[in-house]
Design a protein around this motif. Structure first.
Motif, PDB file in Angstrom:
ATOM      1  N   LYS A  42       9.202  -7.191  -0.399  1.00  0.00           N
ATOM      2  CA  LYS A  42       8.348  -8.379  -0.485  1.00  0.00           C
ATOM      3  C   LYS A  42       7.118  -8.104  -1.351  1.00  0.00           C
ATOM      4  N   HIS A  43       6.479  -6.950  -1.146  1.00  0.00           N
ATOM      5  CA  HIS A  43       5.279  -6.599  -1.907  1.00  0.00           C
ATOM      6  C   HIS A  43       5.607  -6.329  -3.384  1.00  0.00           C
ATOM      7  N   ILE A  44       6.756  -5.742  -3.656  1.00  0.00           N
ATOM      8  CA  ILE A  44       7.162  -5.493  -5.041  1.00  0.00           C
ATOM      9  C   ILE A  44       7.309  -6.818  -5.785  1.00  0.00           C
ATOM     10  N   VAL A  45       7.996  -7.762  -5.172  1.00  0.00           N
ATOM     11  CA  VAL A  45       8.222  -9.062  -5.807  1.00  0.00           C
ATOM     12  C   VAL A  45       6.904  -9.798  -6.029  1.00  0.00           C
ATOM     13  N   ALA A  46       6.018  -9.717  -5.052  1.00  0.00           N
ATOM     14  CA  ALA A  46       4.715 -10.385  -5.189  1.00  0.00           C
ATOM     15  C   ALA A  46       3.899  -9.771  -6.325  1.00  0.00           C
ATOM     16  N   ALA A  47       3.936  -8.446  -6.427  1.00  0.00           N
ATOM     17  CA  ALA A  47       3.151  -7.760  -7.459  1.00  0.00           C
ATOM     18  C   ALA A  47       3.679  -8.043  -8.858  1.00  0.00           C
ATOM     19  N   ARG A  48       4.990  -8.058  -9.023  1.00  0.00           N
ATOM     20  CA  ARG A  48       5.555  -8.242 -10.363  1.00  0.00           C
ATOM     21  C   ARG A  48       5.418  -9.681 -10.867  1.00  0.00           C
ATOM     22  N   GLN A  49       5.111 -10.614  -9.983  1.00  0.00           N
ATOM     23  CA  GLN A  49       4.871 -11.986 -10.407  1.00  0.00           C
ATOM     24  C   GLN A  49       3.560 -12.089 -11.183  1.00  0.00           C
ATOM     25  N   LYS A  50       2.660 -11.140 -10.915  1.00  0.00           N
ATOM     26  CA  LYS A  50       1.382 -11.106 -11.632  1.00  0.00           C
ATOM     27  C   LYS A  50       1.536 -10.356 -12.961  1.00  0.00           C
ATOM     28  N   ALA A  51       2.277  -9.258 -12.926  1.00  0.00           N
ATOM     29  CA  ALA A  51       2.516  -8.459 -14.140  1.00  0.00           C
ATOM     30  C   ALA A  51       3.662  -7.499 -13.858  1.00  0.00           C
ATOM     31  N   PRO A  52       4.481  -7.178 -14.866  1.00  0.00           N
ATOM     32  CA  PRO A  52       5.592  -6.242 -14.654  1.00  0.00           C
ATOM     33  C   PRO A  52       5.091  -4.886 -14.140  1.00  0.00           C
ATOM     34  N   ILE A  53       5.895  -4.273 -13.280  1.00  0.00           N
ATOM     35  CA  ILE A  53       5.576  -2.948 -12.737  1.00  0.00           C
ATOM     36  C   ILE A  53       6.191  -1.922 -13.678  1.00  0.00           C
ATOM     37  N   ARG A  54       5.348  -1.142 -14.353  1.00  0.00           N
ATOM     38  CA  ARG A  54       5.825  -0.264 -15.416  1.00  0.00           C
ATOM     39  C   ARG A  54       5.811   1.224 -15.086  1.00  0.00           C
ATOM     40  N   THR A  55       4.938   1.635 -14.167  1.00  0.00           N
ATOM     41  CA  THR A  55       4.777   3.078 -13.948  1.00  0.00           C
ATOM     42  C   THR A  55       5.028   3.480 -12.499  1.00  0.00           C
ATOM     43  N   THR A  56       5.254   4.765 -12.310  1.00  0.00           N
ATOM     44  CA  THR A  56       5.458   5.313 -10.970  1.00  0.00           C
ATOM     45  C   THR A  56       4.202   5.149 -10.127  1.00  0.00           C
ATOM     46  N   GLY A  57       3.036   5.270 -10.776  1.00  0.00           N
ATOM     47  CA  GLY A  57       1.779   5.117 -10.047  1.00  0.00           C
ATOM     48  C   GLY A  57       1.600   3.710  -9.512  1.00  0.00           C
ATOM     49  N   GLU A  58       1.952   2.709 -10.320  1.00  0.00           N
ATOM     50  CA  GLU A  58       1.855   1.320  -9.877  1.00  0.00           C
ATOM     51  C   GLU A  58       2.776   1.059  -8.698  1.00  0.00           C
ATOM     52  N   LEU A  59       4.001   1.548  -8.782  1.00  0.00           N
ATOM     53  CA  LEU A  59       4.963   1.345  -7.698  1.00  0.00           C
ATOM     54  C   LEU A  59       4.502   2.057  -6.431  1.00  0.00           C
ATOM     55  N   THR A  60       3.998   3.265  -6.573  1.00  0.00           N
ATOM     56  CA  THR A  60       3.530   4.027  -5.417  1.00  0.00           C
ATOM     57  C   THR A  60       2.416   3.288  -4.692  1.00  0.00           C
ATOM     58  N   GLU A  61       1.502   2.710  -5.439  1.00  0.00           N
ATOM     59  CA  GLU A  61       0.384   1.987  -4.829  1.00  0.00           C
ATOM     60  C   GLU A  61       0.880   0.744  -4.084  1.00  0.00           C
ATOM     61  N   ILE A  62       1.862   0.057  -4.645  1.00  0.00           N
ATOM     62  CA  ILE A  62       2.439  -1.118  -3.985  1.00  0.00           C
ATOM     63  C   ILE A  62       3.092  -0.714  -2.662  1.00  0.00           C
ATOM     64  N   ILE A  63       3.802   0.402  -2.685  1.00  0.00           N
ATOM     65  CA  ILE A  63       4.462   0.893  -1.468  1.00  0.00           C
ATOM     66  C   ILE A  63       3.425   1.253  -0.413  1.00  0.00           C
ATOM     67  N   ARG A  64       2.348   1.889  -0.834  1.00  0.00           N
ATOM     68  CA  ARG A  64       1.274   2.252   0.101  1.00  0.00           C
ATOM     69  C   ARG A  64       0.737   1.012   0.829  1.00  0.00           C
ATOM     70  N   GLN A  65       0.601  -0.074   0.097  1.00  0.00           N
ATOM     71  CA  GLN A  65       0.083  -1.303   0.680  1.00  0.00           C
ATOM     72  C   GLN A  65       1.087  -1.975   1.619  1.00  0.00           C
ATOM     73  N   SER A  66       2.330  -1.517   1.598  1.00  0.00           N
ATOM     74  CA  SER A  66       3.390  -2.138   2.394  1.00  0.00           C
ATOM     75  C   SER A  66       3.630  -1.435   3.725  1.00  0.00           C
ATOM     76  N   ILE A  67       3.018  -0.262   3.899  1.00  0.00           N
ATOM     77  CA  ILE A  67       3.285   0.562   5.084  1.00  0.00           C
ATOM     78  C   ILE A  67       1.989   0.785   5.859  1.00  0.00           C
ATOM     79  N   PRO A  68       1.999   0.598   7.175  1.00  0.00           N
ATOM     80  CA  PRO A  68       0.786   0.788   7.985  1.00  0.00           C
ATOM     81  C   PRO A  68       0.173   2.174   7.788  1.00  0.00           C
ATOM     82  N   MET A  69      -1.153   2.235   7.763  1.00  0.00           N
ATOM     83  CA  MET A  69      -1.851   3.497   7.530  1.00  0.00           C
ATOM     84  C   MET A  69      -1.515   4.545   8.588  1.00  0.00           C
ATOM     85  N   LYS A  70      -1.355   4.130   9.834  1.00  0.00           N
ATOM     86  CA  LYS A  70      -1.066   5.101  10.886  1.00  0.00           C
ATOM     87  C   LYS A  70       0.298   5.751  10.680  1.00  0.00           C
ATOM     88  N   VAL A  71       1.222   5.029  10.053  1.00  0.00           N
ATOM     89  CA  VAL A  71       2.540   5.599   9.732  1.00  0.00           C
ATOM     90  C   VAL A  71       2.413   6.560   8.556  1.00  0.00           C
TER      91      VAL A  71
END
Length: 313
Positions: free
Chosen positions: A166-195
């Motif tokens: 869900k977060h990947i699709v939302a992010a790429r609607q704003k701009a294409p996801i081009r790098t590993t760093g961008e994808l990693t940050e999106i994933i971080r925002q998708s998972i609870p901090m305690k996990v």
């Protein structure tokens, strides 16, 4: 960058192959030639070794390291799914042993430019064969949300797969996801901090899933094993090292079916389907790395070795 890769379960694999000095052996995932070097060292001048890899960097590095063995070694750039055809081109119909060391190599992970690692920022690539045109970026930016969810759930076995997709699709609607760093940050925002605090790197499972999907790793394995068993000589062995539960399940299932292919109902007094066993599973349980190897090479912790021996009636 030098092609470095610490071979996992090296002694156990070489012992499992039971190398005959005059035999013919194939490594379908040549890599840095760690296992290959040990096989070649045991071959006589009459022996033959064929190494296959789809990664150009691996082909160059392995070719240099195995050059000392001269004409008894042949190195081929190809996917191991074409192993039978490649051997036929060389006039080889049967071999005495086959080795597969699956997954991504240390070199591929450590070379940030290849885009396999979530620890460095680089283009989203993840191609094991650089001749392939499709990259990880095409999957991340092109797959529908339900397909992203499927691969992250099935290949990454991540319980937050739906949220990540869900977060990947939302992010790429704003701009294409081009790098590993961008994808990693999106994933971080998708998972609870305690996990994230206790569950290892949050991007590990998604990166694994995308890599498997891009390179068709499970499909290639599933489609290739029967053909490899078919070309083994009597007493020949195939050794497969896996690093993922789905890979291991495929190997375990196919090995067992080749040992006992009978499809008759359990209550039949005798077999009437006519399907004959093609050999024996040597490893009822997979061989795992010892404690010392796991300490020296943390990437070996998930490794499992299974062995099948071909037998003719």
């Amino acid at each position: 960058m030098e092609f470095k890769h610490k071979s996992v379960l090296l002694e156990e694999t070489i012992e499992g192959l039971r190398v005959k000095p005059d035999g013919i052996y194939v490594d379908g995932t040549l890599g840095g030639a760690g296992h290959a070097g040990e096989v070649c060292r045991r071959l006589s001048a009459k022996g033959r070794f064929i190494g296959i890899d789809q990664d150009q960097d691996a082909i160059i590095a392995a070719g240099e390291r195995l050059a000392v063995y001269g004409e008894r070694v042949t190195v081929i750039r190809s996917n191991y799914c074409y192993m039978v055809d490649e051997l036929k081109k060389l006039g080889i119909r049967q071999v005495d042993g086959i080795l597969l060391d699956l997954g991504v190599s240390s070199y591929q992970l450590d070379n940030g430019e290849r885009g396999f690692s979530y620890r460095t920022d680089a283009p989203l690539d993840m191609r094991m064969d650089q001749r392939q045109t499709r990259t990880a970026a095409d999957i991340i930016n092109g797959y529908e949300e339900k397909e992203l969810y499927r691969i992250i759930r099935d290949y990454g076995e991540d319980k937050f797969a739906k949220n990540i997709a869900k977060h990947i699709v939302a992010a790429r609607q704003k701009a294409p996801i081009r790098t590993t760093g961008e994808l990693t940050e999106i994933i971080r925002q998708s998972i609870p901090m305690k996990v994230q605090a206790t569950g290892g790197h949050p991007a590990k499972r998604t990166f694994q899933a995308v890599r498997i999907e891009l390179n068709r790793e499970l499909d290639v394995l599933r489609e290739s094993l029967d053909g490899m068993i078919d070309i083994l000589s009597d007493g020949g062995r195939i050794c497969v090292i896996t690093f993922h539960s789905l890979e291991d399940r495929i190997v375990k299932t196919i090995f067992r079916k080749n040992e006992n292919p009978c499809t008759c109902p359990p209550d039949f007094p005798v077999c009437v389907c006519g399907k004959k066993s093609r050999g024996k599973v040597i490893t009822r349980k997979p061989i795992l790395p010892g404690r010392q190897e796991q300490e020296e090479n943390p990437r070996s912790k998930s490794a499992k070795l299974r062995i099948f021996e071909r037998r003719y009636e």
